[in-house]
Design a protein around this motif. Structure first.
Motif, PDB file in Angstrom:
ATOM      1  N   UNK A 405      54.955   1.708 123.378  1.00  0.00           N
ATOM      2  CA  UNK A 405      55.727   0.789 122.623  1.00  0.00           C
ATOM      3  C   UNK A 405      54.571   0.159 121.654  1.00  0.00           C
ATOM      4  N   UNK A 406      54.842   0.104 120.295  1.00  0.00           N
ATOM      5  CA  UNK A 406      53.827  -0.341 119.503  1.00  0.00           C
ATOM      6  C   UNK A 406      53.704  -1.818 119.496  1.00  0.00           C
ATOM      7  N   UNK A 407      52.470  -1.970 119.691  1.00  0.00           N
ATOM      8  CA  UNK A 407      52.366  -3.565 119.738  1.00  0.00           C
ATOM      9  C   UNK A 407      52.568  -4.496 120.812  1.00  0.00           C
ATOM     10  N   UNK A 408      53.185  -3.889 121.749  1.00  0.00           N
ATOM     11  CA  UNK A 408      53.557  -4.626 122.992  1.00  0.00           C
ATOM     12  C   UNK A 408      52.621  -5.406 123.820  1.00  0.00           C
ATOM     13  N   UNK A 409      51.822  -4.488 124.076  1.00  0.00           N
ATOM     14  CA  UNK A 409      50.518  -4.764 124.967  1.00  0.00           C
ATOM     15  C   UNK A 409      49.822  -5.655 124.258  1.00  0.00           C
ATOM     16  N   UNK A 410      49.229  -5.541 123.050  1.00  0.00           N
ATOM     17  CA  UNK A 410      48.351  -6.427 122.082  1.00  0.00           C
ATOM     18  C   UNK A 410      49.281  -7.683 121.892  1.00  0.00           C
ATOM     19  N   UNK A 411      50.361  -7.898 121.764  1.00  0.00           N
ATOM     20  CA  UNK A 411      50.923  -9.122 121.762  1.00  0.00           C
ATOM     21  C   UNK A 411      51.179  -9.793 122.877  1.00  0.00           C
ATOM     22  N   UNK A 412      51.155  -9.238 124.074  1.00  0.00           N
ATOM     23  CA  UNK A 412      51.316  -9.621 125.292  1.00  0.00           C
ATOM     24  C   UNK A 412      49.721 -10.312 125.360  1.00  0.00           C
ATOM     25  N   UNK A 413      48.735  -9.537 125.235  1.00  0.00           N
ATOM     26  CA  UNK A 413      47.527 -10.199 125.489  1.00  0.00           C
ATOM     27  C   UNK A 413      47.322 -11.505 124.632  1.00  0.00           C
ATOM     28  N   UNK A 414      47.828 -11.457 123.335  1.00  0.00           N
ATOM     29  CA  UNK A 414      47.641 -12.626 122.387  1.00  0.00           C
ATOM     30  C   UNK A 414      48.362 -13.733 122.936  1.00  0.00           C
ATOM     31  N   UNK A 415      49.580 -13.562 123.620  1.00  0.00           N
ATOM     32  CA  UNK A 415      50.476 -14.501 123.939  1.00  0.00           C
ATOM     33  C   UNK A 415      49.866 -15.124 125.417  1.00  0.00           C
ATOM     34  N   UNK A 416      49.533 -14.219 126.322  1.00  0.00           N
ATOM     35  CA  UNK A 416      48.818 -14.788 127.514  1.00  0.00           C
ATOM     36  C   UNK A 416      47.741 -15.694 127.173  1.00  0.00           C
ATOM     37  N   UNK A 417      46.922 -15.343 126.236  1.00  0.00           N
ATOM     38  CA  UNK A 417      45.580 -16.106 125.865  1.00  0.00           C
ATOM     39  C   UNK A 417      45.928 -17.347 125.427  1.00  0.00           C
ATOM     40  N   UNK A 418      47.288 -17.657 124.751  1.00  0.00           N
ATOM     41  CA  UNK A 418      47.754 -18.800 124.379  1.00  0.00           C
ATOM     42  C   UNK A 418      48.363 -19.728 125.386  1.00  0.00           C
ATOM     43  N   UNK A 419      48.383 -19.349 126.458  1.00  0.00           N
ATOM     44  CA  UNK A 419      48.923 -20.212 127.753  1.00  0.00           C
ATOM     45  C   UNK A 419      47.846 -21.345 128.092  1.00  0.00           C
ATOM     46  N   UNK A 420      48.298 -22.491 128.463  1.00  0.00           N
ATOM     47  CA  UNK A 420      47.244 -23.526 128.804  1.00  0.00           C
ATOM     48  C   UNK A 420      46.071 -23.085 129.638  1.00  0.00           C
ATOM     49  N   UNK A 421      46.426 -22.132 130.577  1.00  0.00           N
ATOM     50  CA  UNK A 421      45.449 -21.778 131.558  1.00  0.00           C
ATOM     51  C   UNK A 421      44.285 -21.140 131.053  1.00  0.00           C
TER      52      UNK A 421
END
Length: 472
Positions: A405-421
């Protein structure tokens, strides 16, 4: 604000999408995703952005490889304020300003005079639009005009801007797709110089370059060599492929093909230029001088919207001996405050010898990334130059098979990095494989980044990647 945002890989996202818990989205702003409202940034200093909820965010990408001096640099801030206090705006049809002359002189001198004029606008897309139109006008103003030259050649899946002309000149399928019916069809595309994906087993760099040169030459002949205005390429491919540098000899071979057919050679350095890859201009590393060069992000470091076209003297001379007027104009071209900010940023880079730091910290960043995540089963490739690095993710490391699925993993990495953790930016991109599948993220810290900050960036990036792919 908490919650896990929905990933919309078909939408180009370069900032966090955070849902307001228990409330419907409410904002007068048309955000990048209408279903989510991003957290508000309220301040910034150095590598960090401070958010409204107290989160301290590590801006390891400089936004979109923009904040080359980080945030809150006092010298740049003072230059902007001083210019506003002196004079903030005049229309270039009526007046010039000293600060625009000073910036242009600085930039021309930085090329050794080989690019002899500068046209200042406000965004990379605007710079590319201007370059396309100037290329066309150049052929109309030759002593023997060549009005049949209406075509351009670029590469897939290149990205050269979001306005219709620039979008048409690029080859980024995902961004083009909704607008294909209204995009001009005068650009065709050839393969990128992408060693990880394009180079054959056992093929030398020289043989790879010869093959790509033959492909470009064949495309000239297919569309008619006398019909092409220019070939356009990024020295290091940014958002479209994830910091992909060309192999040695590639750009000299491409320029030779252009010269053979009388076409212009345009380099898009909006993302990779102005110091990002270790020299002020990326083309300096192989001394392959373009006929035109677009610059942007690192020009003003995000302090104001600013971009420019650097123009080769042969084009300037033809225009000067012809009508003497570029038939293109914008309200904010040469804006005094934009020029003041850009000049201040460039002076800081020069005075503080930051290009040397880009090279040293860039080498260190690449080495640390390889050590930290090079063996990860879902990290297919780590590549880059200077402080411009990409990480490509794969489903199978041996076969290089991308995730479906195009982009799904990259954007998941981006959004995970955004988490306060984690609180880190990892700039996601998609379409890495043929423009239709594939995932990557970019890292582009400021030129004055320290070794300690590089360590933090790499350690945090590694933790995010291990978290995201732990269940894959």
């Amino acid at each position: 604000m908490t919650g896990t945002p929905t990933i919309h890989p078909h939408i180009y996202v370069s900032q966090p999408l955070i849902q307001e818990p228990g409330t419907a989205p409410h904002s007068a702003v048309l955000h990048r995703d209408t279903h989510f409202i991003p957290k508000k940034a309220i301040g910034g200093k150095g590598c960090y952005i401070f958010l409204e909820d107290g989160q301290k965010f590590l801006d390891s990408t400089g936004g979109a490889a923009v904040s080359c001096l980080g945030h809150g640099h006092e010298k740049v801030t003072k230059a902007v304020v001083d210019q506003i206090n002196q004079f903030s705006y005049c229309h270039s049809a009526f007046f010039g300003t000293q600060v625009s002359e000073d910036l242009a002189t600085f930039l021309v001198d930085s090329t050794g005079g080989r690019l002899s004029k500068v046209y200042v606008v406000s965004s990379g897309s605007e710079a590319m639009e201007a370059a396309l139109k100037l290329a066309r006008q150049y052929y109309l103003e030759l002593p023997t005009p060549q009005p049949q030259r209406t075509r351009f050649i670029s590469r897939v899946p290149s990205y050269h801007g979001i306005t219709l002309g620039a979008l048409g000149a690029g080859g980024h399928m995902i961004r083009r797709e909704p607008f294909e019916p209204i995009i001009a069809q005068n650009t065709s595309h050839v393969s990128p110089c992408f060693a990880y994906r394009g180079k054959k087993d056992g093929e030398s760099d020289a043989d790879y370059v010869d093959r790509l040169a033959a492909e470009l030459d064949a495309e000239f002949h297919r569309v008619g060599p006398d019909n092409v205005c220019a070939f356009i390429a990024e020295p290091v491919v940014g958002a479209a492929l994830g910091a992909v540098p060309a192999v040695p000899g590639y750009f000299s071979a491409m320029k030779a093909i252009c010269e053979k057919h009388g076409a212009l050679f345009i380099l898009d350095e909006v993302m990779s230029g102005m110091g990002r890859t270790g020299t002020l201009h990326a083309w300096e590393q192989e001394n392959v001088v373009p006929d035109m060069q677009t610059i942007g992000k690192g020009l003003g470091g995000g302090y104001v919207p600013v971009s420019a076209v650097l123009i080769g003297d042969k084009i300037v001379q033809v225009l000067d001996k012809g009508t003497g007027a570029f038939r293109h104009g914008q309200t904010y071209q040469g804006h005094p405050v934009a020029c003041a900010a850009a000049l201040a940023v460039q002076r800081v880079i020069k005075e503080e010898n930051l290009l040397q730091n880009v090279r040293a910290m860039g080498t260190y960043l690449g080495e640390r990334l390889m050590k930290e995540i090079g063996d990860h089963p879902n990290v297919g490739d780590i590549r880059g130059k200077g402080l411009f690095w990409g990480i490509e993710f794969v489903k199978n490391k041996t076969t290089k098979e991308p995730f479906p699925k195009v982009g799904a993993m990259a954007f998941l990495v981006q959004e995970t990095g955004m988490q306060p953790k984690y609180s880190i930016s990892l700039y996601a991109g998609s379409g890495t494989v043929g423009g239709t599948t594939g995932d990557h993220v970019l890292l582009a810290p400021p030129y004055n980044v320290t070794k300690e900050e590089i360590n933090l960036i790499v350690d945090t990036t590694g933790a995010v990647i291990r978290d995201v792919f732990s269940g894959v």
